[in-house]
Design a protein around this motif. Structure first.
Motif, PDB file in Angstrom:
ATOM      1  N   GLU A   1       0.828  -1.211   0.000  1.00  0.00           N
ATOM      2  CA  GLU A   1       0.000   0.000   0.000  1.00  0.00           C
ATOM      3  C   GLU A   1       0.859   1.256   0.000  1.00  0.00           C
ATOM      4  O   GLU A   1       0.551   2.243  -0.686  1.00  0.00           O
ATOM      5  N   MET A   2       1.959   1.225   0.755  1.00  0.00           N
ATOM      6  CA  MET A   2       2.845   2.392   0.785  1.00  0.00           C
ATOM      7  C   MET A   2       3.499   2.628  -0.563  1.00  0.00           C
ATOM      8  O   MET A   2       3.639   3.770  -1.016  1.00  0.00           O
ATOM      9  N   ARG A   3       3.906   1.548  -1.234  1.00  0.00           N
ATOM     10  CA  ARG A   3       4.517   1.708  -2.560  1.00  0.00           C
ATOM     11  C   ARG A   3       3.497   2.259  -3.556  1.00  0.00           C
ATOM     12  O   ARG A   3       3.822   3.115  -4.391  1.00  0.00           O
ATOM     13  N   GLN A   4       2.263   1.757  -3.476  1.00  0.00           N
ATOM     14  CA  GLN A   4       1.229   2.263  -4.373  1.00  0.00           C
ATOM     15  C   GLN A   4       0.950   3.737  -4.128  1.00  0.00           C
ATOM     16  O   GLN A   4       0.756   4.514  -5.072  1.00  0.00           O
ATOM     17  N   GLU A   5       0.934   4.130  -2.864  1.00  0.00           N
ATOM     18  CA  GLU A   5       0.683   5.528  -2.553  1.00  0.00           C
ATOM     19  C   GLU A   5       1.824   6.409  -3.039  1.00  0.00           C
ATOM     20  O   GLU A   5       1.603   7.501  -3.583  1.00  0.00           O
ATOM     21  N   LEU A   6       3.061   5.929  -2.876  1.00  0.00           N
ATOM     22  CA  LEU A   6       4.205   6.707  -3.363  1.00  0.00           C
ATOM     23  C   LEU A   6       4.165   6.841  -4.881  1.00  0.00           C
ATOM     24  O   LEU A   6       4.463   7.911  -5.428  1.00  0.00           O
ATOM     25  N   SER A   7       3.800   5.756  -5.563  1.00  0.00           N
ATOM     26  CA  SER A   7       3.700   5.817  -7.016  1.00  0.00           C
ATOM     27  C   SER A   7       2.621   6.800  -7.442  1.00  0.00           C
ATOM     28  O   SER A   7       2.801   7.577  -8.386  1.00  0.00           O
ATOM     29  N   SER A   8       1.486   6.784  -6.731  1.00  0.00           N
ATOM     30  CA  SER A   8       0.417   7.725  -7.042  1.00  0.00           C
ATOM     31  C   SER A   8       0.850   9.170  -6.802  1.00  0.00           C
ATOM     32  O   SER A   8       0.583  10.055  -7.622  1.00  0.00           O
ATOM     33  N   LEU A   9       1.548   9.406  -5.687  1.00  0.00           N
ATOM     34  CA  LEU A   9       2.026  10.758  -5.402  1.00  0.00           C
ATOM     35  C   LEU A   9       3.030  11.219  -6.453  1.00  0.00           C
ATOM     36  O   LEU A   9       3.035  12.385  -6.863  1.00  0.00           O
ATOM     37  N   ARG A  10       3.882  10.318  -6.908  1.00  0.00           N
ATOM     38  CA  ARG A  10       4.863  10.674  -7.935  1.00  0.00           C
ATOM     39  C   ARG A  10       4.174  11.066  -9.239  1.00  0.00           C
ATOM     40  O   ARG A  10       4.555  12.051  -9.882  1.00  0.00           O
ATOM     41  N   ASN A  11       3.146  10.298  -9.638  1.00  0.00           N
ATOM     42  CA  ASN A  11       2.417  10.629 -10.864  1.00  0.00           C
ATOM     43  C   ASN A  11       1.731  11.989 -10.745  1.00  0.00           C
ATOM     44  O   ASN A  11       1.720  12.777 -11.699  1.00  0.00           O
ATOM     45  N   ILE A  12       1.156  12.250  -9.573  1.00  0.00           N
ATOM     46  CA  ILE A  12       0.481  13.537  -9.373  1.00  0.00           C
ATOM     47  C   ILE A  12       1.482  14.685  -9.433  1.00  0.00           C
ATOM     48  O   ILE A  12       1.231  15.727 -10.043  1.00  0.00           O
ATOM     49  N   LEU A  13       2.653  14.485  -8.815  1.00  0.00           N
ATOM     50  CA  LEU A  13       3.675  15.531  -8.835  1.00  0.00           C
ATOM     51  C   LEU A  13       4.184  15.788 -10.253  1.00  0.00           C
ATOM     52  O   LEU A  13       4.397  16.936 -10.657  1.00  0.00           O
ATOM     53  N   GLN A  14       4.388  14.707 -11.010  1.00  0.00           N
ATOM     54  CA  GLN A  14       4.821  14.880 -12.388  1.00  0.00           C
ATOM     55  C   GLN A  14       3.785  15.641 -13.197  1.00  0.00           C
ATOM     56  O   GLN A  14       4.126  16.500 -14.020  1.00  0.00           O
ATOM     57  N   PHE A  15       2.504  15.331 -12.964  1.00  0.00           N
ATOM     58  CA  PHE A  15       1.434  16.039 -13.671  1.00  0.00           C
ATOM     59  C   PHE A  15       1.429  17.519 -13.288  1.00  0.00           C
ATOM     60  O   PHE A  15       1.270  18.395 -14.145  1.00  0.00           O
ATOM     61  N   GLN A  16       1.610  17.807 -11.991  1.00  0.00           N
ATOM     62  CA  GLN A  16       1.621  19.192 -11.554  1.00  0.00           C
ATOM     63  C   GLN A  16       2.813  19.949 -12.124  1.00  0.00           C
ATOM     64  O   GLN A  16       2.692  21.101 -12.561  1.00  0.00           O
ATOM     65  N   VAL A  17       3.973  19.302 -12.142  1.00  0.00           N
ATOM     66  CA  VAL A  17       5.174  19.962 -12.678  1.00  0.00           C
ATOM     67  C   VAL A  17       5.007  20.242 -14.164  1.00  0.00           C
ATOM     68  O   VAL A  17       5.348  21.335 -14.657  1.00  0.00           O
ATOM     69  N   SER A  18       4.471  19.263 -14.911  1.00  0.00           N
ATOM     70  CA  SER A  18       4.265  19.487 -16.348  1.00  0.00           C
ATOM     71  C   SER A  18       3.268  20.616 -16.579  1.00  0.00           C
ATOM     72  O   SER A  18       3.411  21.401 -17.517  1.00  0.00           O
ATOM     73  N   GLY A  19       2.239  20.683 -15.703  1.00  0.00           N
ATOM     74  CA  GLY A  19       1.283  21.777 -15.825  1.00  0.00           C
ATOM     75  C   GLY A  19       1.917  23.127 -15.575  1.00  0.00           C
ATOM     76  O   GLY A  19       1.625  24.105 -16.274  1.00  0.00           O
ATOM     77  N   LEU A  20       2.805  23.190 -14.577  1.00  0.00           N
ATOM     78  CA  LEU A  20       3.499  24.449 -14.290  1.00  0.00           C
ATOM     79  C   LEU A  20       4.405  24.858 -15.452  1.00  0.00           C
ATOM     80  O   LEU A  20       4.484  26.039 -15.821  1.00  0.00           O
ATOM     81  N   LEU A  21       5.097  23.862 -16.041  1.00  0.00           N
ATOM     82  CA  LEU A  21       5.953  24.160 -17.188  1.00  0.00           C
ATOM     83  C   LEU A  21       5.130  24.655 -18.381  1.00  0.00           C
ATOM     84  O   LEU A  21       5.542  25.567 -19.096  1.00  0.00           O
ATOM     85  N   GLU A  22       3.958  24.038 -18.582  1.00  0.00           N
ATOM     86  CA  GLU A  22       3.100  24.467 -19.678  1.00  0.00           C
ATOM     87  C   GLU A  22       2.592  25.882 -19.446  1.00  0.00           C
ATOM     88  O   GLU A  22       2.529  26.688 -20.386  1.00  0.00           O
ATOM     89  N   GLN A  23       2.231  26.191 -18.202  1.00  0.00           N
ATOM     90  CA  GLN A  23       1.785  27.545 -17.901  1.00  0.00           C
ATOM     91  C   GLN A  23       2.897  28.563 -18.138  1.00  0.00           C
ATOM     92  O   GLN A  23       2.661  29.660 -18.664  1.00  0.00           O
ATOM     93  N   GLU A  24       4.119  28.209 -17.776  1.00  0.00           N
ATOM     94  CA  GLU A  24       5.240  29.108 -17.995  1.00  0.00           C
ATOM     95  C   GLU A  24       5.495  29.323 -19.478  1.00  0.00           C
ATOM     96  O   GLU A  24       5.765  30.439 -19.932  1.00  0.00           O
ATOM     97  N   ASN A  25       5.382  28.237 -20.239  1.00  0.00           N
ATOM     98  CA  ASN A  25       5.573  28.350 -21.687  1.00  0.00           C
ATOM     99  C   ASN A  25       4.464  29.193 -22.319  1.00  0.00           C
ATOM    100  O   ASN A  25       4.719  29.992 -23.234  1.00  0.00           O
ATOM    101  N   ASN A  26       3.223  29.028 -21.835  1.00  0.00           N
ATOM    102  CA  ASN A  26       2.121  29.836 -22.355  1.00  0.00           C
ATOM    103  C   ASN A  26       2.322  31.317 -22.048  1.00  0.00           C
ATOM    104  O   ASN A  26       1.947  32.189 -22.847  1.00  0.00           O
TER     105      ASN A  26
END
Length: 435
Positions: A133-158
């Motif tokens: 369960e801890m590994r699954q939660e860490l994987s989920s948090l990593r995916n969410i962070l990657q999505f947030q970072v990509s969104g921030l980069l896209e906003q900066e590019n826009n």
């Protein structure tokens, strides 16, 4: 061993409560997300000596003298326990190992006459479930962070390139693939306004798209139309045969079908042949196809209607092998695709039929399309020449030689009519002005 539950608004808050109340020897058994925060179940062997711990005086004095640095998790919480989840997991595994080893030693001491071999140490089911369960939660948090970072980069590019971002969105709404849209927008001039840049991109797409003018009817020989089921191969064969008969005479045209799977396939093409006045034959195997091609060797144009299979159908490979065996006859192969298919479906279709050499493709059912960007993207990205376009069921009227300007203009017109969010069907006027 005793069990305690802790609640907090986030993981850092709950871990601080665990360390404050149970100390650094507590073991995290599981963690769950709730609407109000995080729930952690912790286990401990003995009562904690104190609920709070103070920083050593020596450490407190050194804070003012040393330069500031990023504090660790232990410094923030005020404990000397593990600073990371990895250390916590190692500590938990070590604790389980010690417990199992102690149990084995007790069993050996209670029965001195019996020599037992030590059994392999295994974590109990609860520990394995908690780790999972801890590994699954860490994987989920990593995916969410990657999505947030990509969104921030896209906003900066826009923010830095607003015009380019706007043009990319317009191309995506037109059906152009993301990779192709990013590629062509990179060439858009910075000094141009929105309309000038949009016209520039449409011209660039037109330059990238490859077409052939009336390739099948202008060149004599043997032509095979291939493609998945339902793309309109038989109807397209009839349209080409009718136009060739009008141009060169019915006696100069022949049709061969190797579709032995679909019920009524031969009867359908035979009916077209009677109306057109050309010869229609059926080949059961590769030998029959070879004999028929030799029989029609003096015809100006021989059209082969193949069976339609899905990309995952094993019979597709058998049919492709049959065509390959007759490569000495110089059969020109054309892929027939529906222009209203999904982008990924068309990409996979091209990939499967790339096993044989393709001279080009025919796009059908343009009259059923709400966007043409997907078909244009597939043709450009695979460097596949578009030869003919069909836009209806009428034989032989609803077929025309492919034209780059017509395709791009039609794609822009469909985008203006259906792709724009603010488009109102009552206010659509002069859709062709998009180009």
């Amino acid at each position: 061993m005793k069990i305690r539950r802790f609640y907090g608004k986030d993981m850092r808050d709950v871990l601080k409560q665990v360390k404050d109340e149970l100390g650094g020897d507590a073991v995290i058994m599981s963690n769950k997300k709730h609407a109000d925060g995080i729930e952690i179940i912790a286990a401990y062997d003995k009562e904690p000596e104190s609920s709070t711990q103070e920083l050593p005086k020596k450490q407190a004095k050194s804070v003012g003298s040393q330069p500031s640095k990023t504090p660790t998790l232990s410094e923030i919480i005020g404990d000397t326990g593990p600073d990371s989840l990895k250390a916590l997991l190692e500590k938990q595994a070590k604790s389980a190992l010690n417990e199992s080893t102690t149990q084995i030693q007790v069993e050996q001491s209670n029965s001195p006459a019996t020599v037992r071999k030590p059994e392999p140490v295994r974590q109990n089911t609860a520990d394995q479930s908690a780790l999972k369960e801890m590994r699954q939660e860490l994987s989920s948090l990593r995916n969410i962070l990657q999505f947030q970072v990509s969104g921030l980069l896209e906003q900066e590019n826009n923010r830095k390139h607003p015009l380019h971002s706007y043009l990319v969105q317009k191309l995506l709404q037109m059906g152009i693939s993301n990779s192709l849209a990013e590629e062509v927008v990179a060439y858009a001039p910075e000094s141009a306004d929105e309309r000038q840049a949009w016209l520039f991109l449409l011209k660039l797409l037109a330059n990238r798209l490859q077409t052939k003018q009336d390739d099948i009817l202008s060149q004599p020989g043997v032509v095979a139309l291939m493609g998945p089921t339902g793309t309109g191969k038989t109807t397209t064969v009839a349209k080409l045969a009718a136009q060739a008969a009008q141009k060169y005479g019915p006696d100069q045209v022949a049709v061969v079908t190797i579709d032995n799977y679909r019920i009524g396939a031969f009867e359908q093409i035979a009916t077209y042949g009677k109306i057109i006045g050309c010869s229609v034959k059926k080949a059961q195997n590769a030998n029959d196809l070879s004999d028929l091609l030799y029989q029609f060797r003096n015809k100006r144009l021989v059209l082969i209607d193949t069976a339609g299979f899905g990309q995952k159908d094993a019979r597709l490979i058998k049919q492709l092998d049959t065509i390959k065996q007759k490569s000495c006859v110089n059969i020109r192969k054309y892929l027939v695709m529906q222009a209203n298919c999904q982008y990924r479906v068309m990409q996979q279709t091209v990939k499967e039929y790339r096993q044989i050499s393709l001279q080009g493709c025919i796009l059908t059912k343009l009259d059923e399309c709400y966007s043409l960007g997907e078909a244009i993207s597939v043709a450009i990205e695979n460097q596949l020449q578009v030869c003919y376009l069909t836009n209806g069921q009428k034989v032989p009227e609803d077929i025309q030689a492919a034209d780059t300007k017509f395709l791009i203009t039609s794609a822009a017109r469909l985008y203006k009519k259906f792709g724009l969010i603010h488009t109102d069907t009552n206010n659509i006027k002069n859709a062709a002005v998009a180009v």
